[in-house]
Design an enzyme around this catalytic site. Sequence first.
Site, PDB file in Angstrom:
ATOM      1  N   SER A 125      -8.733  -2.238  -0.992  1.00 15.45           N
ATOM      2  CA  SER A 125      -8.913  -2.403   0.450  1.00 15.45           C
ATOM      3  C   SER A 125     -10.034  -1.511   0.965  1.00 15.45           C
ATOM      4  O   SER A 125     -10.277  -0.426   0.432  1.00 15.45           O
ATOM      5  CB  SER A 125      -7.592  -2.028   1.160  1.00 15.45           C
ATOM      6  OG  SER A 125      -7.796  -1.888   2.534  1.00 15.45           O
ATOM      7  N   TYR A 150      -0.218   4.309   2.425  1.00 18.68           N
ATOM      8  CA  TYR A 150      -0.674   2.988   1.937  1.00 18.68           C
ATOM      9  C   TYR A 150      -2.097   3.110   1.402  1.00 18.68           C
ATOM     10  O   TYR A 150      -2.388   2.732   0.269  1.00 18.68           O
ATOM     11  CB  TYR A 150      -0.616   1.936   3.052  1.00 18.68           C
ATOM     12  CG  TYR A 150      -1.470   0.742   2.725  1.00 18.68           C
ATOM     13  CD1 TYR A 150      -2.720   0.572   3.315  1.00 18.68           C
ATOM     14  CD2 TYR A 150      -1.066  -0.179   1.764  1.00 18.68           C
ATOM     15  CE1 TYR A 150      -3.531  -0.489   2.980  1.00 18.68           C
ATOM     16  CE2 TYR A 150      -1.877  -1.244   1.419  1.00 18.68           C
ATOM     17  CZ  TYR A 150      -3.116  -1.391   2.025  1.00 18.68           C
ATOM     18  OH  TYR A 150      -3.919  -2.448   1.670  1.00 18.68           O
ATOM     19  N   LYS A 154      -3.888   2.868  -2.655  1.00 17.36           N
ATOM     20  CA  LYS A 154      -5.044   2.064  -3.105  1.00 17.36           C
ATOM     21  C   LYS A 154      -6.054   2.969  -3.807  1.00 17.36           C
ATOM     22  O   LYS A 154      -6.622   2.628  -4.844  1.00 17.36           O
ATOM     23  CB  LYS A 154      -5.691   1.339  -1.924  1.00 17.36           C
ATOM     24  CG  LYS A 154      -4.848   0.222  -1.349  1.00 17.36           C
ATOM     25  CD  LYS A 154      -4.504  -0.836  -2.388  1.00 17.36           C
ATOM     26  CE  LYS A 154      -3.629  -1.940  -1.838  1.00 17.36           C
ATOM     27  NZ  LYS A 154      -3.209  -2.910  -2.875  1.00 17.36           N
TER      28      LYS A 154
END
Length: 337
Positions: A125, A150, A154
């Site tokens: 992302s 989150y 990644k």
Amino acid sequence: MKVLVTGGLGFIGSHTVVELQNEGFEVVIIDNLSNSSENVLDGIVAITGKKPIFEKMDLRDKPAVEDFFKRHADVSGVIHFAASKAVGESVENPLLYYENNINTLVYILQQLQQKPEAHFIFSSSCTVYGEADKMPITEDASVKPAVSPYGNTKQIGEEIINEVCKVSNINSILLRYFNPIGAHPTAHIGELPIGVPQNLIPFITQTGIGLREQLSVYGDDYPTPDGTCIRDYIHVVDLAKAHVVALQRLLAKKNLEKVEVFNLGTGTGSSVLEVINTFEKVSGKKLPYKIVGRREGDIISAYASTDKANEVLGWKAQSTLEEALTYAWKWEQKIRS
Ligand code: WQD
């Protein structure tokens, strides 16, 4: 060739399964249905006429993952979508994110590293860039300290893949998505509305259809032309096609490094107000909204440099914001009919 798509009944996963089937791949899906539904399989079949193999499984179950790879010994290509992805939820429940997004990645890589060769496409992302110093964002922009668990999963995921590929026969491509939006033009698949939408586009279409009173615009006092945040909204079908191109690149051994990184965006930034205006044009509806305070953790602006994806990967987004919103609106109307 049989390809494993984890999270293949999810929003981006299901659209990628369709494009893989269109390119002649045999697809096996693993999904734990925590953020999707088995009915999505019917939508995929309605589009391609081909039913993927589906196994309901939680990738946190290490023995189940080992057993899967014994039963599907011919799987050496994996597109890994399965992960939790709600920024706000990750702040409240970090361990859920570290377990679900990291452990599962490790279990899959442990299986792939036992193979003579393996090809791994990772769903990453633009969040890894944080508030980038300059626009458009290139792949060599610095990875900033994550502002949410989150985003951290990644970043950690990318680091794990880099380290494992150095000492194994796995080749990998990390795809850093900007903002995925839209739905399949047939309206057979799209983003499933589970709970109150955190993201802008599903909230807009649900407001347009009358499910939500009005949209809250999180701040119009940012240093941007109209004061609202800027993002690079990319149509989910374009994003899906990029995954097939990336897998084919690895299978054809065209990759220049063991791990390659590509931004997936349109290269165009759109503000929240521009998105609202475009939706009103597309739907013919006046969208009720109010300006409220800023949302914690939002960055001011993020849009992709598309040079590397265009010139090296050989992929370019085709759909405009208007087209993507048209499909998102068609999907919203379909699921509410
Ligand atoms: C876009 C803009 C909001 C909702 C997140 C994740 C990212 C990726 C995509 C997983 C922002 C504004 C939103 C609303 C609003 N997810 N907004 N009212 O935050 O750019 O990215 O989703 O991979 O990793 O970080 O997307 O759609 O939530 O917000 O004003 O009701 O819309 O402030 O400026 P975001 P978003």
